[in-house]
Design a protein around this motif. Sequence first.
Motif, PDB file in Angstrom:
ATOM      1  N   SER A  14       0.829  -1.210   0.000  1.00 48.69           N
ATOM      2  CA  SER A  14       0.000   0.000   0.000  1.00 48.69           C
ATOM      3  C   SER A  14       0.865   1.262   0.000  1.00 48.69           C
ATOM      4  O   SER A  14       0.524   2.259  -0.655  1.00 48.69           O
ATOM      5  CB  SER A  14      -0.968   0.003   1.184  1.00 48.69           C
ATOM      6  OG  SER A  14      -0.276  -0.056   2.416  1.00 48.69           O
ATOM      7  N   ARG A  17       2.154   1.659  -3.507  1.00 47.06           N
ATOM      8  CA  ARG A  17       1.115   2.205  -4.384  1.00 47.06           C
ATOM      9  C   ARG A  17       1.019   3.723  -4.241  1.00 47.06           C
ATOM     10  O   ARG A  17       0.907   4.447  -5.231  1.00 47.06           O
ATOM     11  CB  ARG A  17      -0.228   1.560  -4.038  1.00 47.06           C
ATOM     12  CG  ARG A  17      -1.403   2.067  -4.873  1.00 47.06           C
ATOM     13  CD  ARG A  17      -1.484   1.358  -6.190  1.00 47.06           C
ATOM     14  NE  ARG A  17      -2.433   1.978  -7.111  1.00 47.06           N
ATOM     15  CZ  ARG A  17      -2.899   1.388  -8.193  1.00 47.06           C
ATOM     16  NH1 ARG A  17      -2.503   0.157  -8.494  1.00 47.06           N
ATOM     17  NH2 ARG A  17      -3.742   2.008  -9.000  1.00 47.06           N
ATOM     18  N   GLU A  21       1.687   6.326  -7.278  1.00 46.20           N
ATOM     19  CA  GLU A  21       0.685   7.310  -7.685  1.00 46.20           C
ATOM     20  C   GLU A  21       1.253   8.723  -7.613  1.00 46.20           C
ATOM     21  O   GLU A  21       1.009   9.545  -8.515  1.00 46.20           O
ATOM     22  CB  GLU A  21      -0.560   7.174  -6.811  1.00 46.20           C
ATOM     23  CG  GLU A  21      -1.344   5.900  -7.101  1.00 46.20           C
ATOM     24  CD  GLU A  21      -2.519   5.707  -6.162  1.00 46.20           C
ATOM     25  OE1 GLU A  21      -2.647   6.467  -5.176  1.00 46.20           O
ATOM     26  OE2 GLU A  21      -3.321   4.780  -6.406  1.00 46.20           O
ATOM     27  N   GLY A  43       2.009  -7.105  -3.601  1.00 48.59           N
ATOM     28  CA  GLY A  43       2.284  -5.707  -3.929  1.00 48.59           C
ATOM     29  C   GLY A  43       3.062  -5.512  -5.210  1.00 48.59           C
ATOM     30  O   GLY A  43       3.063  -4.408  -5.779  1.00 48.59           O
ATOM     31  N   HIS A  46       1.352  -3.864  -8.157  1.00 53.39           N
ATOM     32  CA  HIS A  46       1.321  -2.404  -8.315  1.00 53.39           C
ATOM     33  C   HIS A  46       2.437  -1.942  -9.250  1.00 53.39           C
ATOM     34  O   HIS A  46       2.227  -1.060 -10.093  1.00 53.39           O
ATOM     35  CB  HIS A  46       1.463  -1.710  -6.963  1.00 53.39           C
ATOM     36  CG  HIS A  46       0.375  -2.029  -5.991  1.00 53.39           C
ATOM     37  ND1 HIS A  46      -0.961  -1.959  -6.319  1.00 53.39           N
ATOM     38  CD2 HIS A  46       0.415  -2.426  -4.689  1.00 53.39           C
ATOM     39  CE1 HIS A  46      -1.694  -2.294  -5.270  1.00 53.39           C
ATOM     40  NE2 HIS A  46      -0.879  -2.575  -4.273  1.00 53.39           N
ATOM     41  N   ARG A 175       0.942   6.151   4.454  1.00 54.04           N
ATOM     42  CA  ARG A 175       1.040   6.418   3.018  1.00 54.04           C
ATOM     43  C   ARG A 175       1.335   7.893   2.753  1.00 54.04           C
ATOM     44  O   ARG A 175       2.169   8.236   1.913  1.00 54.04           O
ATOM     45  CB  ARG A 175      -0.256   5.990   2.312  1.00 54.04           C
ATOM     46  CG  ARG A 175      -0.469   4.490   2.305  1.00 54.04           C
ATOM     47  CD  ARG A 175      -1.568   4.081   1.350  1.00 54.04           C
ATOM     48  NE  ARG A 175      -2.908   4.373   1.828  1.00 54.04           N
ATOM     49  CZ  ARG A 175      -3.657   3.544   2.541  1.00 54.04           C
ATOM     50  NH1 ARG A 175      -3.174   2.368   2.925  1.00 54.04           N
ATOM     51  NH2 ARG A 175      -4.888   3.875   2.899  1.00 54.04           N
TER      52      ARG A 175
END
Length: 206
Positions: A14, A17, A21, A43, A46, A175
């Motif tokens: 996560s 990711r 992004e 993962g 991703h 994150r």
Amino acid sequence: MVLSIVVLISGGGSNLRALLEAAADANFPARIVAVGSDNDAPGLEHAEAFGVPSFTVVPTAFADRASWGDELLAQVEAWSPDLVVCAGFMRILPPRFVAALSPNLINTHPALLPAFPGAHAVRDALAAGVAETGVTVHIVDEGVDTGPVLVQRVVPILAGDTEFDLHERIKIVERDVIVSAVESIAERRIVLPEPARNRQHQENPS
């Protein structure tokens, strides 16, 4: 300066990711050049989705931890990254790996270090009955979550929190914190120390 990054993961990715992004924005000052794992981690999907190369170095394929670490280091160094980010990488890195890359080697941890180091930080915080825990981004050294702290953010512990509930809230903050930390390093709002090997060379030029 655009920072080149290798991200190391062990699980769902996560944090990876979130970094992918962020890096997809042309204005973000970092690019992920490769993703590595110690297993066939979910993962890694991703990385595939964003067209980023990946590699896997499984410890059981090696005679000992040091040999595994040497191969992992070779795979990382093949990409000549400016920074290596351990984002949910669940293995203690061997000394030669750390010596080669630190302090340009950072980790996210789901607690306010030095409180609750190790693999069960969320569980340990709940068991201790503290009112708050949080997220730490720190430089990796040869200890277990003992390196210099770069960024911390508090996450309150709520009445009735289970380990799962608390960890999910921590992940949301984590994150955001890792993306912010990478951006700050790239923009030199966080300045990492000179590697020890560089300092030694400056002090003892040949």
